[in-house]
Design an enzyme around this catalytic site. Structure first.
Site, PDB file in Angstrom:
ATOM      1  N   ASP A  67     -11.133   3.668   4.705  1.00  0.00           N
ATOM      2  CA  ASP A  67     -11.587   2.273   4.668  1.00  0.00           C
ATOM      3  C   ASP A  67     -13.115   2.193   4.699  1.00  0.00           C
ATOM      4  OD1 ASP A  67      -9.861   0.193   4.277  1.00  0.00           O
ATOM      5  OD2 ASP A  67      -9.178   0.107   6.360  1.00  0.00           O
TER       6      ASP A  67
ATOM      7  N   LYS B  83       0.845  -1.208   0.000  1.00  0.00           N
ATOM      8  CA  LYS B  83       0.000   0.000   0.000  1.00  0.00           C
ATOM      9  C   LYS B  83       0.874   1.249   0.000  1.00  0.00           C
ATOM     10  CE  LYS B  83      -3.893  -2.225   2.274  1.00  0.00           C
ATOM     11  NZ  LYS B  83      -4.431  -2.666   3.557  1.00  0.00           N
TER      12      LYS B  83
ATOM     13  N   GLN C 234      -4.492  -1.162   9.792  1.00  0.00           N
ATOM     14  CA  GLN C 234      -4.420  -2.508   9.215  1.00  0.00           C
ATOM     15  C   GLN C 234      -5.005  -3.537  10.188  1.00  0.00           C
ATOM     16  OE1 GLN C 234      -3.207  -3.268   6.027  1.00  0.00           O
ATOM     17  NE2 GLN C 234      -3.991  -5.300   6.465  1.00  0.00           N
TER      18      GLN C 234
END
Ligand code: NAD
Length: 308
Positions: free
Chosen positions: A122, A55, A99
């Protein structure tokens, strides 16, 4: 029997990243704004490490700033919350991603809900989940379902009257996927671990999305001929020779002879998930300055140019 079109998620993701890169360059030129994405990694889970590295690399490749914060596995929840509060207040950071999974002593819900909803790239904050559910503008849409929708529309641009089945009801994939397909006028069913007759439910589906986490759960004989099959599952399995392989939730070799189009694992949904994360970060950066948001939903024509 004709073989299904194998949808190249890497190619689609590359097209989306290129569009994001172009907009990032324009923002930097015309607005002196460089979008920034902060990723918080707790512990040293090998898979999470690989995801975070990838990422960060892709963030920099599209011209954005990447901020990676690595914390030890035994970090106190309070310390993590303080870090997130700092990122919420940092004007260089437009998107924050924590994460998952987090260690069990940390309450994931509390941590995810501490992210400023405007930086929640997200899409896991209840404000964004609520906006999506209510169809209110401004929802940050979770990256994996967002990527799946683009994949489906690369094959079927108009989804009205299609029967869609989503296998899996998680907040991260299954539920938001259902809402996105409902907004596209599909008739949507969600199946899960307590569904009585999963094979029959699958056989009704023009669009079948598998988000379970069980290798090859969905067999070729369960698939409606011509269906679009999107395999979200990522299952690490070790074969007899000790080699680790990634398998999807769909028995690909069986399904490819029945489906109309299908995503492979790896190389299907995964790359699109990261590309959609970059798009969300760009959107968050534009919103932070009230700049018009570029339309970065790939048109069907653009996707058609990605010849599978
Ligand atoms: P989850 O564990 O939160 O949810 C799994 C769902 O599957 C549950 O709703 C459960 O009811 C359902 N389920 C379990 N067993 C079942 C069965 N036998 N029949 C029908 N339904 C069953 O998982 P998740 O976070 O939604 O992820 C699902 C899979 O997708 C995992 O393999 C995960 O690694 C993968 N994933 C991939 C990406 C990507 O970018 N490609 C992103 C997120 C998740």
């Amino acid at each position: 029997m004709t073989a299904a079109t194998i949808i190249d998620g890497k190619l689609l993701a590359g097209t989306l990243r290129k569009a994001v890169r172009g907009e990032v360059a324009r923002l930097s030129r015309t607005e002196r704004l460089t979008p920034g994405l902060a990723v918080v990694l707790v512990g040293d889970d090998p898979a999470s490490n690989i995801y975070v590295r990838s990422k960060a690399q892709q963030t920099e490749e599209v011209g954005m700033k990447s901020f990676v914060h690595r914390l030890p596995a035994d970090v106190r929840e309070g310390e993590l919350l303080t870090l997130i509060q700092g990122l919420n207040n940092d004007h260089r950071v437009h998107g924050i991603l924590v994460q998952l999974p987090l260690p069990s002593h940390v309450r994931s819900d509390v941590v995810l809900q501490s992210v400023d909803p405007e930086k929640d790239v997200d899409g896991f904050h209840v404000v964004n989940a609520g906006r999506l559910a209510a169809g209110i503008d401004g929802a940050m849409v979770p990256c994996t379902p967002s990527g799946c929708l683009q994949i489906i529309k690369s094959i079927r641009p108009h989804l009205g009257a299609q029967q869609a089945l989503i296998v899996g009801r998680s907040n991260i994939v299954g539920k938001p996927m259902a809402l996105l397909l409902l907004a596209e006028d599909c008739t949507v069913t969600i199946a899960h671990s307590r569904t009585a007759d999963l094979p029959s439910a699958c056989r009704q589906a023009d669009i079948l999305i598998a988000a379970v986490g069980k290798p090859h759960l969905i067999r070729g004989t369960w698939i409606k001929p011509g269906a679009v099959v999107v395999d979200v599952g990522i299952n690490r399995v070790t074969d007899a020779s000790g080699k680790t392989r990634l398998l999807g939730d769909v028995a690909f070799a069986e399904a490819v002879g029945v489906a109309g189009a299908i995503t492979p694992v790896p190389g299907g949904v995964g790359p699109m998930t990261v590309a959609c994360l970059l798009r969300n970060t760009l959107i968050a950066a534009c919103r932070s300055r009230r700049i018009d948001i570029p339309d970065l939903y790939l048109t069907h024509a653009a996707m058609r140019n990605c010849e599978f």
